[in-house]
Design a protein around this motif. Structure first.
Motif, mmCIF file in Angstrom:
data_model
loop_
_atom_site.group_PDB
_atom_site.id
_atom_site.type_symbol
_atom_site.label_atom_id
_atom_site.label_comp_id
_atom_site.label_asym_id
_atom_site.label_seq_id
_atom_site.Cartn_x
_atom_site.Cartn_y
_atom_site.Cartn_z
ATOM 1 N N GLY A 93 0.855 -1.190 0.000
ATOM 2 C CA GLY A 93 0.000 0.000 0.000
ATOM 3 C C GLY A 93 0.881 1.226 0.000
ATOM 4 O O GLY A 93 2.115 1.108 0.024
ATOM 5 N N PRO A 94 0.282 2.415 0.002
ATOM 6 C CA PRO A 94 1.086 3.641 0.026
ATOM 7 C C PRO A 94 1.874 3.744 1.341
ATOM 8 O O PRO A 94 1.407 3.310 2.387
ATOM 9 C CB PRO A 94 0.055 4.762 -0.107
ATOM 10 N N LEU A 95 3.054 4.332 1.296
ATOM 11 C CA LEU A 95 3.909 4.434 2.481
ATOM 12 C C LEU A 95 3.865 5.848 3.025
ATOM 13 O O LEU A 95 3.776 6.804 2.259
ATOM 14 C CB LEU A 95 5.352 4.078 2.106
ATOM 15 N N SER A 96 3.945 5.972 4.337
ATOM 16 C CA SER A 96 3.956 7.320 4.900
ATOM 17 C C SER A 96 5.388 7.849 4.948
ATOM 18 O O SER A 96 6.346 7.086 4.919
ATOM 19 C CB SER A 96 3.330 7.322 6.293
ATOM 20 N N ASN A 97 5.496 9.155 5.032
ATOM 21 C CA ASN A 97 6.801 9.818 5.058
ATOM 22 C C ASN A 97 7.616 9.377 6.278
ATOM 23 O O ASN A 97 7.123 9.421 7.393
ATOM 24 C CB ASN A 97 6.573 11.331 5.104
ATOM 25 N N PRO A 98 8.859 8.925 6.049
ATOM 26 C CA PRO A 98 9.646 8.375 7.151
ATOM 27 C C PRO A 98 10.308 9.422 8.039
ATOM 28 O O PRO A 98 10.860 9.081 9.084
ATOM 29 C CB PRO A 98 10.720 7.566 6.431
ATOM 30 N N HIS A 103 12.853 2.142 6.003
ATOM 31 C CA HIS A 103 11.878 3.210 5.739
ATOM 32 C C HIS A 103 12.263 4.036 4.510
ATOM 33 O O HIS A 103 11.446 4.786 3.984
ATOM 34 C CB HIS A 103 11.784 4.168 6.937
ATOM 35 N N LEU A 104 13.521 3.898 4.065
ATOM 36 C CA LEU A 104 13.990 4.718 2.940
ATOM 37 C C LEU A 104 13.188 4.463 1.669
ATOM 38 O O LEU A 104 13.092 5.323 0.795
ATOM 39 C CB LEU A 104 15.479 4.431 2.667
ATOM 40 N N ILE A 105 12.588 3.270 1.563
ATOM 41 C CA ILE A 105 11.801 2.936 0.374
ATOM 42 C C ILE A 105 10.667 3.930 0.176
ATOM 43 O O ILE A 105 10.229 4.163 -0.957
ATOM 44 C CB ILE A 105 11.273 1.479 0.470
ATOM 45 N N ALA A 106 10.225 4.553 1.269
ATOM 46 C CA ALA A 106 9.136 5.524 1.153
ATOM 47 C C ALA A 106 9.535 6.705 0.269
ATOM 48 O O ALA A 106 8.692 7.362 -0.339
ATOM 49 C CB ALA A 106 8.719 6.017 2.538
ATOM 50 N N LEU A 107 10.854 6.956 0.184
ATOM 51 C CA LEU A 107 11.326 8.072 -0.641
ATOM 52 C C LEU A 107 11.140 7.791 -2.136
ATOM 53 O O LEU A 107 11.207 8.698 -2.959
ATOM 54 C CB LEU A 107 12.808 8.359 -0.353
ATOM 55 N N LEU A 108 10.917 6.542 -2.489
ATOM 56 C CA LEU A 108 10.733 6.180 -3.896
ATOM 57 C C LEU A 108 9.304 6.435 -4.370
ATOM 58 O O LEU A 108 9.006 6.329 -5.552
ATOM 59 C CB LEU A 108 11.079 4.696 -4.115
ATOM 60 N N HIS A 109 8.396 6.743 -3.425
ATOM 61 C CA HIS A 109 6.988 6.977 -3.766
ATOM 62 C C HIS A 109 6.387 5.830 -4.547
ATOM 63 O O HIS A 109 5.770 6.024 -5.594
ATOM 64 C CB HIS A 109 6.828 8.305 -4.518
ATOM 65 N N VAL A 110 6.617 4.625 -4.066
ATOM 66 C CA VAL A 110 5.991 3.443 -4.664
ATOM 67 C C VAL A 110 5.082 2.818 -3.599
ATOM 68 O O VAL A 110 5.194 3.138 -2.418
ATOM 69 C CB VAL A 110 7.052 2.404 -5.094
#
Ligand SMILES: [Zn+2]
Length: 192
Positions: A33-38, A81-88
């Motif tokens: 699902g969508p990830l929140s900003n880390p 959590h860095l994956i959230a920066l990819l906006h996937v």
């Protein structure tokens, strides 16, 4: 001393990269699902708390080198959590899982020494003490612990932090005892 620092830096970098890499698996899971900003997790409380929890468990190594490694492992799991920066879309907090702990043990021992059981214990206990502080620190006691086999978040009460931390201490204590016993055996065969 210099050797210890180099060892610590190398193992910690590999662990950190591994955690970030493992989080990418979360893009493949059907429950993503969508990830929140880390960035919310980047405060001195979170970072200091994780290092402290790792150091406390790592103290059972009776070795500064492995205690420091456990403390740093315990904080750097959050590189997932860095994956959230990819906006996937992905499953969040992938490295907060037994699978990641097991992979970290295997990879680190393969790269840095198949007989370095303390490094393996530091990796697994690092994961446990991380979960411990996340559970302790409040609203955060939910992890996909059994991913990639069961991809729902397992929810814990604040008070459950103690079980994670105690398990980390026990694992480190047992490995430390076994390593010490081995050292004594080797010494006595050398002196015979
Ligand atoms: Zn966390």
């Amino acid at each position: 001393m210099k050797k210890d620092v180099v060892f610590i830096v190398k193992t910690v970098l590999v662990f950190c990269a591994l955690s970030a890499a493992f989080s990418l698996v979360g893009m493949l899971l059907p429950e993503k699902g969508p990830l929140s900003n880390p960035s919310g997790g980047l405060n001195i409380h979170e970072i200091g708390g994780h290092i402290l929890w790792g150091l406390v468990a790592g103290a059972a190594f009776l070795s500064a080198r492995y205690a420091i490694i456990t403390g740093l492992f315990a904080v750097l799991i959050d590189s997932d959590h860095l994956i959230a920066l990819l906006h996937v879309d992905a499953l969040t907090r992938m490295s907060h899982s037994f699978a990641f702990g097991a992979i970290a043990v295997v990879v680190l021992m393969t790269v840095f020494g198949r007989k370095d059981y303390r490094l393996g214990a530091a990796a697994f206990a690092g994961v446990l003490s991380h979960l411990s502080f996340d559970t302790f620190a409040g609203s955060d006691g939910r992890f996909p612990m059994f991913t990639p086999f069961y991809n729902h978040q397992i929810i814990f009460q604040n008070i459950d932090w103690i079980y994670f931390e105690v398990t980390a201490v026990v694992i480190i204590g047992i490995v430390t005892l076994l390593v010490r016993r081995k050292e004594i055996q080797v010494q006595s065969t050398v002196t015979k």
